[in-house]
Design an enzyme around this catalytic site. Structure first.
Site, PDB file in Angstrom:
ATOM      1  N   HIS A  59       0.821  -1.214   0.000  1.00  0.00           N
ATOM      2  CA  HIS A  59       0.000   0.000   0.000  1.00  0.00           C
ATOM      3  C   HIS A  59       0.854   1.263   0.000  1.00  0.00           C
ATOM      4  O   HIS A  59       1.883   1.327   0.686  1.00  0.00           O
ATOM      5  CB  HIS A  59      -0.898   0.023   1.236  1.00  0.00           C
ATOM      6  CG  HIS A  59      -1.969  -1.013   1.221  1.00  0.00           C
ATOM      7  ND1 HIS A  59      -3.192  -0.822   0.633  1.00  0.00           N
ATOM      8  CD2 HIS A  59      -1.998  -2.285   1.723  1.00  0.00           C
ATOM      9  CE1 HIS A  59      -3.938  -1.911   0.773  1.00  0.00           C
ATOM     10  NE2 HIS A  59      -3.234  -2.807   1.431  1.00  0.00           N
ATOM     11  N   PRO A  60       0.418   2.291  -0.732  1.00  0.00           N
ATOM     12  CA  PRO A  60       1.072   3.598  -0.620  1.00  0.00           C
ATOM     13  C   PRO A  60       0.634   4.270   0.669  1.00  0.00           C
ATOM     14  O   PRO A  60      -0.362   3.868   1.285  1.00  0.00           O
ATOM     15  CB  PRO A  60       0.534   4.350  -1.834  1.00  0.00           C
ATOM     16  CG  PRO A  60      -0.849   3.780  -2.014  1.00  0.00           C
ATOM     17  CD  PRO A  60      -0.720   2.320  -1.665  1.00  0.00           C
ATOM     18  N   GLU A  82      -9.718   4.408  -4.088  1.00  0.00           N
ATOM     19  CA  GLU A  82     -10.160   4.363  -2.688  1.00  0.00           C
ATOM     20  C   GLU A  82      -9.742   5.610  -1.919  1.00  0.00           C
ATOM     21  O   GLU A  82     -10.365   5.958  -0.924  1.00  0.00           O
ATOM     22  CB  GLU A  82      -9.594   3.108  -2.025  1.00  0.00           C
ATOM     23  CG  GLU A  82     -10.254   1.824  -2.511  1.00  0.00           C
ATOM     24  CD  GLU A  82      -9.394   0.589  -2.333  1.00  0.00           C
ATOM     25  OE1 GLU A  82      -9.796  -0.490  -2.811  1.00  0.00           O
ATOM     26  OE2 GLU A  82      -8.299   0.698  -1.738  1.00  0.00           O
ATOM     27  N   PHE A 113       0.791   3.253   7.669  1.00  0.00           N
ATOM     28  CA  PHE A 113      -0.521   3.367   8.307  1.00  0.00           C
ATOM     29  C   PHE A 113      -1.577   2.851   7.346  1.00  0.00           C
ATOM     30  O   PHE A 113      -1.700   3.313   6.219  1.00  0.00           O
ATOM     31  CB  PHE A 113      -0.814   4.827   8.665  1.00  0.00           C
ATOM     32  CG  PHE A 113      -2.210   5.055   9.184  1.00  0.00           C
ATOM     33  CD1 PHE A 113      -2.604   4.548  10.411  1.00  0.00           C
ATOM     34  CD2 PHE A 113      -3.135   5.773   8.431  1.00  0.00           C
ATOM     35  CE1 PHE A 113      -3.894   4.750  10.895  1.00  0.00           C
ATOM     36  CE2 PHE A 113      -4.423   5.995   8.902  1.00  0.00           C
ATOM     37  CZ  PHE A 113      -4.801   5.484  10.134  1.00  0.00           C
ATOM     38  N   ILE A 115      -5.577   1.878   6.569  1.00  0.00           N
ATOM     39  CA  ILE A 115      -6.967   2.112   6.926  1.00  0.00           C
ATOM     40  C   ILE A 115      -7.804   1.954   5.663  1.00  0.00           C
ATOM     41  O   ILE A 115      -7.346   2.279   4.564  1.00  0.00           O
ATOM     42  CB  ILE A 115      -7.157   3.526   7.531  1.00  0.00           C
ATOM     43  CG1 ILE A 115      -8.570   3.691   8.085  1.00  0.00           C
ATOM     44  CG2 ILE A 115      -6.836   4.610   6.518  1.00  0.00           C
ATOM     45  CD1 ILE A 115      -8.762   4.976   8.900  1.00  0.00           C
ATOM     46  N   ALA A 117      -9.755   3.396   3.375  1.00  0.00           N
ATOM     47  CA  ALA A 117      -9.929   4.834   3.147  1.00  0.00           C
ATOM     48  C   ALA A 117     -11.129   5.176   2.288  1.00  0.00           C
ATOM     49  O   ALA A 117     -11.482   6.357   2.164  1.00  0.00           O
ATOM     50  CB  ALA A 117      -8.658   5.397   2.502  1.00  0.00           C
TER      51      ALA A 117
END
Length: 335
Positions: A59-60, A82, A113, A115, A117
């Site tokens: 993930h970025p 997203e 981090f 989540i 999004a």
């Protein structure tokens, strides 16, 4: 006949190679919901710590676009979509603050981090990041894994929706419904998390998954060593005395009935503690850990937790993890 997907399809949903291989092996899936059930079981019970970290690393950072040379172009495309709400609600100031907090988070926890999004604004994501930054690493690691599962479920719905365009016989669940669930489900610690039954108390939900694991599970994390606790004996009991409830300060021996026992494995997870049933029997349960045998020099000779499952909760999954250190312990509920 079920939908057939390959590894690259599942890598677009979750960046863990182990996850993608296991999903291919478990397929083909007749419905989207079958794929969701398999994904949850694989992610929480078969993918190891290294697999989780591999998925996180794909993930970025929130607020940044994926790398152009990402191993899955579809993953990168979905990730960008997203984050569209977050990027559209960001200002130069909030983006800079998000960048700074992302860096703090990575320095503390060692991974990006994570989540779900989709549909969330930059201020909302930033507030969640600041709250989760206060967590201990071992707890935050579990939360990140839960967020990854939400993202995976959302992307599986997209995968099946795309397939439906060329194979009308496939009828996946509504993408909007899955997306809404993923967005509304807040952080629910350890693998997953007490969802209150909807509708009339005790009524079976309209869409209840067939269980892939017993309804009560546990695992133990040794925070003093920073790793799962292997070899701890675990017992699960149920209170069978219908005439009286166990009360604080009273000593009861005959009222407890053993449902099952096991020992934690190298991942800290216990074996099966009870039969695989769809509906739990409402009542009072006790789960006990032989911590004294695991650490003879420790403070706790054994640890027991007593909890009650209501009629309205009999379809839920209860995960009772234990965080253990030489002189303190904690637990929390999850599903």
């Amino acid at each position: 006949m079920g939908s057939v997907f390959d590894e690259k399809d599942f890598l677009a949903c979750c960046g863990s190679t182990k996850f993608a291989k296991e999903m291919v092996a478990a397929g083909p899936f007749s419905t989207h919901q079958d794929a969701i059930h398999a994904a949850r079981n694989i992610w929480f019970n078969k993918v190891d710590v290294n697999g989780w970290l591999e998925a996180f690393a794909a993930h970025p950072q929130i607020g940044q676009n994926p790398s152009r040379d990402h191993k899955s172009p579809t993953f990168a495309q979905w990730s960008k979509g997203e984050q569209s709400t977050a990027l559209s609600t960001a200002t130069e100031l909030t983006l800079q603050e998000l960048l700074e907090w992302n860096a703090r988070y990575r320095e503390k926890f060692g991974f990006v981090f994570l989540i779900c999004a989709s549909g969330r604004s930059t201020p909302e994501i930033l507030a969640e990041l600041k709250i989760r930054y206060q967590n201990r690493p071992i707890i935050e690691f579990e939360i990140a894994a839960q967020e990854q599962m939400k993202i995976t479920e959302l992307r599986l719905s997209k995968l099946f929706s795309d397939k439906a365009d060329t194979a009308p016989a496939i009828k996946p669940l509504s993408t909007t419904n899955i997306a809404t669930k993923a967005e509304e489900d807040r952080v629910n610690i350890i693998g997953a998390h007490l969802t209150a039954a909807s509708g009339a108390a005790g009524a079976k939900p309209a869409l209840i998954p067939n269980r892939t694991r017993p309804p009560i599970t546990t695992h133990v994390l040794d925070t003093s060593r920073g790793c799962p606790a292997n070899g701890i004996e675990v017992r699960l009991e149920m209170w069978k005395d219908n005439q009286a409830r166990p009360q604080f300060g009273d000593t009861y021996i005959d009222g407890w009935i053993l449902l099952g026992s096991s020992a934690t494995d190298k991942d800290g997870r216990s074996g099966q503690l009870m039969n695989m049933v769809e509906a739990l029997v409402p009542g009072i349960y006790r789960i006990s850990f032989n911590t004294g045998k695991y650490n003879p020099d420790g403070f706790f000779p054994y640890v027991s937790f007593v909890f009650e499952i209501k009629e309205s909760q009999k379809w839920d999954h209860f995960h009772v993890p234990l965080l253990l250190s030489p002189f303190s312990l904690s637990t929390y509920r999850g599903s």
